[in-house]
Every structure is written in structure tokens, then in C-alpha cells.
Write a protein that holds these residues in place. Structure first.
Motif, PDB file in Angstrom:
ATOM      1  N   GLU A 128       0.831  -1.206   0.000  1.00 17.94           N
ATOM      2  CA  GLU A 128       0.000   0.000   0.000  1.00 17.94           C
ATOM      3  C   GLU A 128       0.865   1.255   0.000  1.00 17.94           C
ATOM      4  O   GLU A 128       0.521   2.258  -0.635  1.00 17.94           O
ATOM      5  CB  GLU A 128      -0.933   0.002   1.208  1.00 17.94           C
ATOM      6  CG  GLU A 128      -2.086  -0.977   1.085  1.00 17.94           C
ATOM      7  CD  GLU A 128      -2.866  -1.155   2.382  1.00 17.94           C
ATOM      8  OE1 GLU A 128      -3.967  -1.713   2.324  1.00 17.94           O
ATOM      9  OE2 GLU A 128      -2.358  -0.746   3.453  1.00 17.94           O
ATOM     10  N   MET A 145       1.812   1.707  -3.604  1.00 18.41           N
ATOM     11  CA  MET A 145       0.683   2.061  -4.479  1.00 18.41           C
ATOM     12  C   MET A 145       0.201   3.487  -4.256  1.00 18.41           C
ATOM     13  O   MET A 145      -0.462   4.060  -5.114  1.00 18.41           O
ATOM     14  CB  MET A 145      -0.459   1.074  -4.268  1.00 18.41           C
ATOM     15  CG  MET A 145      -0.134  -0.338  -4.749  1.00 18.41           C
ATOM     16  SD  MET A 145      -1.485  -1.508  -4.467  1.00 18.41           S
ATOM     17  CE  MET A 145      -2.716  -0.862  -5.621  1.00 18.41           C
ATOM     18  N   GLN A 187      -3.876   9.457  -9.888  1.00 23.80           N
ATOM     19  CA  GLN A 187      -4.690   8.250  -9.834  1.00 23.80           C
ATOM     20  C   GLN A 187      -6.161   8.670  -9.913  1.00 23.80           C
ATOM     21  O   GLN A 187      -6.643   9.456  -9.097  1.00 23.80           O
ATOM     22  CB  GLN A 187      -4.401   7.473  -8.556  1.00 23.80           C
ATOM     23  CG  GLN A 187      -2.961   6.960  -8.484  1.00 23.80           C
ATOM     24  CD  GLN A 187      -2.727   6.005  -7.344  1.00 23.80           C
ATOM     25  OE1 GLN A 187      -3.566   5.152  -7.055  1.00 23.80           O
ATOM     26  NE2 GLN A 187      -1.579   6.141  -6.679  1.00 23.80           N
ATOM     27  N   THR A 242     -15.105   6.986  -8.878  1.00 27.14           N
ATOM     28  CA  THR A 242     -15.473   5.670  -8.327  1.00 27.14           C
ATOM     29  C   THR A 242     -16.941   5.352  -8.600  1.00 27.14           C
ATOM     30  O   THR A 242     -17.341   4.184  -8.577  1.00 27.14           O
ATOM     31  CB  THR A 242     -15.197   5.610  -6.809  1.00 27.14           C
ATOM     32  OG1 THR A 242     -16.036   6.559  -6.139  1.00 27.14           O
ATOM     33  CG2 THR A 242     -13.747   5.922  -6.505  1.00 27.14           C
ATOM     34  N   ARG A 245     -10.540   0.504 -11.433  1.00 24.77           N
ATOM     35  CA  ARG A 245     -10.030  -0.841 -11.158  1.00 24.77           C
ATOM     36  C   ARG A 245      -8.867  -1.201 -12.079  1.00 24.77           C
ATOM     37  O   ARG A 245      -7.871  -1.799 -11.644  1.00 24.77           O
ATOM     38  CB  ARG A 245     -11.157  -1.869 -11.307  1.00 24.77           C
ATOM     39  CG  ARG A 245     -12.164  -1.870 -10.163  1.00 24.77           C
ATOM     40  CD  ARG A 245     -13.053  -3.104 -10.195  1.00 24.77           C
ATOM     41  NE  ARG A 245     -13.855  -3.166 -11.410  1.00 24.77           N
ATOM     42  CZ  ARG A 245     -15.069  -2.640 -11.518  1.00 24.77           C
ATOM     43  NH1 ARG A 245     -15.621  -2.003 -10.484  1.00 24.77           N
ATOM     44  NH2 ARG A 245     -15.743  -2.739 -12.656  1.00 24.77           N
ATOM     45  N   GLN A 290      -6.691   0.850 -13.578  1.00 24.78           N
ATOM     46  CA  GLN A 290      -5.485   1.577 -13.182  1.00 24.78           C
ATOM     47  C   GLN A 290      -4.908   1.004 -11.885  1.00 24.78           C
ATOM     48  O   GLN A 290      -3.688   0.849 -11.759  1.00 24.78           O
ATOM     49  CB  GLN A 290      -5.783   3.065 -13.004  1.00 24.78           C
ATOM     50  CG  GLN A 290      -4.515   3.879 -12.733  1.00 24.78           C
ATOM     51  CD  GLN A 290      -4.820   5.339 -12.436  1.00 24.78           C
ATOM     52  OE1 GLN A 290      -5.653   5.638 -11.583  1.00 24.78           O
ATOM     53  NE2 GLN A 290      -4.149   6.242 -13.146  1.00 24.78           N
ATOM     54  N   GLU A 291      -5.775   0.666 -10.940  1.00 30.19           N
ATOM     55  CA  GLU A 291      -5.289   0.130  -9.668  1.00 30.19           C
ATOM     56  C   GLU A 291      -4.588  -1.205  -9.871  1.00 30.19           C
ATOM     57  O   GLU A 291      -3.559  -1.477  -9.232  1.00 30.19           O
ATOM     58  CB  GLU A 291      -6.453  -0.021  -8.684  1.00 30.19           C
ATOM     59  CG  GLU A 291      -6.000  -0.366  -7.280  1.00 30.19           C
ATOM     60  CD  GLU A 291      -7.110  -0.176  -6.257  1.00 30.19           C
ATOM     61  OE1 GLU A 291      -7.490  -1.180  -5.640  1.00 30.19           O
ATOM     62  OE2 GLU A 291      -7.574   0.963  -6.101  1.00 30.19           O
ATOM     63  N   ARG A 292      -5.105  -2.031 -10.766  1.00 30.76           N
ATOM     64  CA  ARG A 292      -4.443  -3.310 -11.047  1.00 30.76           C
ATOM     65  C   ARG A 292      -3.063  -3.085 -11.644  1.00 30.76           C
ATOM     66  O   ARG A 292      -2.101  -3.775 -11.299  1.00 30.76           O
ATOM     67  CB  ARG A 292      -5.292  -4.150 -12.010  1.00 30.76           C
ATOM     68  CG  ARG A 292      -6.448  -4.886 -11.355  1.00 30.76           C
ATOM     69  CD  ARG A 292      -7.015  -5.975 -12.258  1.00 30.76           C
ATOM     70  NE  ARG A 292      -7.524  -5.453 -13.518  1.00 30.76           N
ATOM     71  CZ  ARG A 292      -8.771  -5.027 -13.706  1.00 30.76           C
ATOM     72  NH1 ARG A 292      -9.643  -5.054 -12.694  1.00 30.76           N
ATOM     73  NH2 ARG A 292      -9.156  -4.576 -14.886  1.00 30.76           N
ATOM     74  N   GLN A 328      -0.745  -1.953  -8.938  1.00 36.17           N
ATOM     75  CA  GLN A 328      -0.421  -3.073  -8.056  1.00 36.17           C
ATOM     76  C   GLN A 328       0.612  -3.999  -8.704  1.00 36.17           C
ATOM     77  O   GLN A 328       1.560  -4.456  -8.045  1.00 36.17           O
ATOM     78  CB  GLN A 328      -1.681  -3.857  -7.710  1.00 36.17           C
ATOM     79  CG  GLN A 328      -1.442  -4.988  -6.712  1.00 36.17           C
ATOM     80  CD  GLN A 328      -2.713  -5.737  -6.393  1.00 36.17           C
ATOM     81  OE1 GLN A 328      -3.435  -6.148  -7.297  1.00 36.17           O
ATOM     82  NE2 GLN A 328      -3.002  -5.897  -5.113  1.00 36.17           N
TER      83      GLN A 328
END
Length: 253
Positions: free
Chosen positions: A95, A98, A104, A112, A120, A122-124, A127
Motif C-alpha cells: 500500500e 501504491m 490516480q 469511483t 479498477r 489503473q489500480e491493477r 499493483q
């Protein structure tokens, strides 16, 4: 890549940096040494926008950056670490990584609601990059541990990992070896070398551990009383009488 030109910084009646001028070559690992109070950390604070110089200029890749806010300098791809690590202690290791990348889309709450699939995706991607970086610095086994549980040396590796999440062109390291045991020190040195050679990241580091400086850095710059005293290869610095007497205590005689 970086030019410091005649920089002056006073705090009341105390002159912390006194007409300092120096260059950092692209693709180098440049060491900055000197006694406590020489102005090294103050100079780093000026370069990264935490202090504004009273006089002089900071030039990065041909453009003046003195006077810019720290986040603007971060956007120029200059990343800086501190003597005392600044991890988010109640967040996990992954975290912490990230959190670093800019822009972001999930930071804006309406995305959201209206763009959940983009958030989701971009977050993947972030990560996946974080996992690759943790593999690189050999902290992958700690990815789900709280950052507060890491040892001092592991926190220094975490700082280096966080810098990679920012895709930096230059990283300023303030005493990366402080509090690091010999095993982790070797790992830290190997990672810095590899990043410089393979990703062409330029490093500029303050360090009091002379073995680290002499084994890792070239060139080495010596500061004294707020300005540059000497500069050269490790071998040249070892033989400089002023440096031997004032900063290395005759260790390399």
C-alpha cells in the motif's frame, strides 16, 4: 543533469549554504560528504523545494527549478528520501508503494461512481508495478506486512522501492546507509548500482559511511562551511590532505 550555481541560504544570522556551486552528471552515483553542519541536508532541501535559496539558481536538465514547490519538483521526476524514513506505518508495504504514483483517477470520488472499471484497471496496473518493484528490492515476502513492522534496513529498501514507483530521473538519498546492517547494506548498494546501470537513474547521496561512499560513488563531492571544498574520484578524495584531516580522520593514509 543538475547544476547548483552560487546558492546561498541563511537562517537568521546563521549561514547554512554559502555560495555553493556543483554539478551532478547524468547517469552517475555522486556522493556528497562533509562534517555535520556543512550544509549538505540544507542543500538537498533547497534542490527539492523545501527551502527557497536567498541567492543562486538550481538548474535541472537545463531549466531553473529554484523556488518551485516540492510537488512541482517531484513532477520533474526528482525523488528525495530523508535521514529518518517516512513510511506510512499503518499501511502495508505494498500500500505504501501504491500510494506514490500521481494522478490516480480513483482519488476523485466521482470517478469511483461513474468510471469504476477505469479505476479498477489503473489500480491493477499500479499493483502489478508495485509487486515488480518489491521483487526487485527483495521485499516481496513483506508485501502484506505493516510498514511499521520492518527493520530499519528494510525501511531504507522500502524508501528506495517507493522512489521507483515515481519513475524518477534523479533520486536524492539522505544517508541511505544509516542504521542498516551489513547484509542489507550490500543489498542496498547492489540495488542502487543496478538501477543506475539498467534504468539510467542518476543518484545524488549524502552519506557518513565512508566505506559505502568509496565503494559506490564516483565522483565524490566534499562540502565544508556551506560550500564545495573538493571533488574527485574516490581515490583522489582519499589522497586530498584537506579531506583526510577534516573528514576522514586519516583513515585512508
Amino acid at each position: 543533469m543538475l547544476k547548483v550555481e552560487g546558492v546561498v541560504k541563511n537562517f537568521g544570522g546563521l549561514a547554512a549554504v554559502c555560495g555553493c556551486s556543483l554539478d551532478v552528471r547524468e547517469g552517475s552515483i555522486t556522493g556528497l560528504i562533509g562534517p555535520n553542519g556543512a550544509g549538505k541536508t540544507t542543500l538537498f532541501n533547497i534542490i527539492t523545494g523545501h527551502y527557497k535559496p536567498d541567492q543562486g539558481r538550481i538548474i535541472f536538465q537545463g531549466e531553473a527549478i529554484n523556488g518551485l514547490a516540492p510537488h512541482k519538483i517531484f513532477q520533474r521526476k526528482i525523488y528525495r528520501t530523508f535521514q529518518i524514513t517516512r513510511e506510512f506505518s499503518q499501511m502495508t508495504v505494498i500500500e505504501n508503494l501504491m500510494f506514490v504514483p500521481e494522478r490516480q483517477i480513483g482519488e476523485k470520488i466521482w470517478n469511483t461512481w461513474f468510471r469504476p472499471s477505469d479505476v479498477r484497471k489503473q489500480e491493477r496496473a499500479i499493483q502489478e508495478k508495485a509487486l515488480e518493484v518489491l521483487e526487485f528490492v527483495e521485499l516481496i515476502d513483506m508485501k502484506d506486512e505493516y510498514a511499521d513492522s520492518l527493520s530499519g534496513g528494510q525501511k531504507k529498501l522500502l524508501e528506495l522501492a517507493k522512489s521507483l514507483m515515481a519513475d524518477p530521473k534523479m533520486v536524492l538519498l539522505d544517508e541511505p546507509g544509516a542504521g542498516v546492517n551489513p547484509s542489507l547494506m550490500r543489498k542496498l548498494i547492489a540495488n542502487i548500482r543496478k538501477l543506475c546501470e539498467e534504468k539510467n537513474i542518476t543518484f545524488f547521496l549524502i552519506e557518513h559511511d565512508m566505506n559505502l561512499v568509496m565503494n559506490l560513488c564516483n565522483p565524490v563531492i566534499v562540502m565544508s562551511e556551506g560550500k564545495k571544498l573538493a571533488e574527485g574520484t574516490p581515490e583522489e578524495i582519499k589522497k586530498d590532505e584537506r579531506v583526510l584531516e577534516a573528514y576522514l580522520g586519516g583513515q585512508y593514509r
